[in-house]
Design a protein around this motif. Sequence first.
Motif, PDB file in Angstrom:
ATOM      1  N   VAL A 139       0.859  -1.181   0.000  1.00  0.00           N
ATOM      2  CA  VAL A 139       0.000   0.000   0.000  1.00  0.00           C
ATOM      3  C   VAL A 139       0.897   1.234   0.000  1.00  0.00           C
ATOM      4  CG1 VAL A 139      -0.224   0.106   2.532  1.00  0.00           C
ATOM      5  CG2 VAL A 139      -1.963   1.176   1.078  1.00  0.00           C
ATOM      6  N   THR A 140       0.540   2.197  -0.796  1.00  0.00           N
ATOM      7  CA  THR A 140       1.276   3.456  -0.841  1.00  0.00           C
ATOM      8  C   THR A 140       0.571   4.480   0.037  1.00  0.00           C
ATOM      9  OG1 THR A 140       2.140   3.065  -3.059  1.00  0.00           O
ATOM     10  CG2 THR A 140       2.041   5.351  -2.322  1.00  0.00           C
ATOM     11  N   ALA A 141       1.336   5.104   0.933  1.00  0.00           N
ATOM     12  CA  ALA A 141       0.844   6.218   1.739  1.00  0.00           C
ATOM     13  C   ALA A 141       1.404   7.501   1.137  1.00  0.00           C
ATOM     14  CB  ALA A 141       1.279   6.059   3.191  1.00  0.00           C
ATOM     15  N   TRP A 142       0.538   8.266   0.489  1.00  0.00           N
ATOM     16  CA  TRP A 142       0.914   9.486  -0.241  1.00  0.00           C
ATOM     17  C   TRP A 142       0.557  10.670   0.658  1.00  0.00           C
ATOM     18  CZ3 TRP A 142      -0.937  14.002  -2.367  1.00  0.00           C
ATOM     19  CH2 TRP A 142      -0.280  14.519  -3.483  1.00  0.00           C
ATOM     20  N   ILE A 143       1.591  11.300   1.234  1.00  0.00           N
ATOM     21  CA  ILE A 143       1.409  12.343   2.240  1.00  0.00           C
ATOM     22  C   ILE A 143       1.474  13.713   1.569  1.00  0.00           C
ATOM     23  CG2 ILE A 143       2.299  13.312   4.393  1.00  0.00           C
ATOM     24  CD1 ILE A 143       3.681  10.528   4.822  1.00  0.00           C
ATOM     25  N   SER A 202      -3.251  10.026   1.370  1.00  0.00           N
ATOM     26  CA  SER A 202      -4.031   9.242   0.420  1.00  0.00           C
ATOM     27  C   SER A 202      -3.388   7.872   0.303  1.00  0.00           C
ATOM     28  CB  SER A 202      -4.067   9.936  -0.944  1.00  0.00           C
ATOM     29  OG  SER A 202      -4.837   9.189  -1.857  1.00  0.00           O
ATOM     30  N   PHE A 203      -4.105   6.847   0.731  1.00  0.00           N
ATOM     31  CA  PHE A 203      -3.615   5.472   0.632  1.00  0.00           C
ATOM     32  C   PHE A 203      -4.139   4.863  -0.663  1.00  0.00           C
ATOM     33  CE2 PHE A 203      -4.022   6.360   5.178  1.00  0.00           C
ATOM     34  CZ  PHE A 203      -2.802   5.933   5.681  1.00  0.00           C
ATOM     35  N   HIS A 204      -3.290   4.119  -1.366  1.00  0.00           N
ATOM     36  CA  HIS A 204      -3.818   3.376  -2.513  1.00  0.00           C
ATOM     37  C   HIS A 204      -3.163   2.009  -2.652  1.00  0.00           C
ATOM     38  CE1 HIS A 204      -0.564   5.810  -4.557  1.00  0.00           C
ATOM     39  NE2 HIS A 204      -0.340   4.660  -5.162  1.00  0.00           N
ATOM     40  N   HIS A 205      -3.974   1.091  -3.125  1.00  0.00           N
ATOM     41  CA  HIS A 205      -3.588  -0.301  -3.373  1.00  0.00           C
ATOM     42  C   HIS A 205      -2.566  -0.339  -4.504  1.00  0.00           C
ATOM     43  CE1 HIS A 205      -4.115  -4.469  -4.797  1.00  0.00           C
ATOM     44  NE2 HIS A 205      -4.727  -4.744  -3.667  1.00  0.00           N
ATOM     45  N   GLY A 206      -1.692  -1.328  -4.480  1.00  0.00           N
ATOM     46  CA  GLY A 206      -0.657  -1.431  -5.490  1.00  0.00           C
ATOM     47  C   GLY A 206      -1.148  -1.671  -6.896  1.00  0.00           C
TER      48      GLY A 206
END
Length: 251
Positions: A139-143, A202-206
């Motif tokens: 999971v990407t945590a986009w800060i 913003s979290f997003h699935h790979g």
Amino acid sequence: MAGVNALTLAQIESYREQGHLTVPAVFTPQRMQEIIADIERWGEAVLADLPPAQRAWYVDGGVKARTVLRKLDNPHHQRAAARRLAFEPRLVQMVEDLIGPGVSVYFSQIFFKPPEGGGPKPAHQDNYYFGPNDAEALVTAWIALDDATIENGCLYYAEGTQRGPVYAHVTPPDEPYNLQLPAETLALYPASAAPVPCGGVSFHHGNTFHHSGPNLSRRWRRACALHYVRNATVFEHPALPYNHELKLRIT
């Protein structure tokens, strides 16, 4: 990580359904300003010594009036301030709510997206770039270090694409760093804007299709992306060379 703030069941279900989730106010604006000051110093030092062969990878070609960076890699390894973000208990708890306990940061990035020309990022899937053995393990945590808006180039997500496969990407001849989904695939999955306020994540699935627009405003759109994975994850077929030794165990 029990005992700290976590995601609600509704938020987790929304992430499962849509492939992304925005959580505001994870960090204070003051904390974001501290990170910005640190990455500005780092960016100036890198730009001063950047070899000509790497300029295409790191300099933003959309800004013609001056030379500015578009991104820097692995701040979790290079900068103590970014490493502290990666260990932030509330953020880590949210990550574990989404992919399970026992996580590491595999790769991280600073995106500068400067005003008046900061270039777009074409649509892609993070799992294509990294090639993990388990599509659910990343999971990407986009800060958002600044407010990310439609005007200054926020992210766009194609909801539901996390349930599909990892598609083959194409590589523009003049931009080997911009691996991207083919136009005919993108045409099947419309994307929606996902603005994020300063300090939000913003979290997003790979597998989720995502891209960002250009920054045509007079404001910066800086962000820090932390790519978290389960500790047991193996990267079987990465599309680019990544340094596995920089993987940082968090829990």
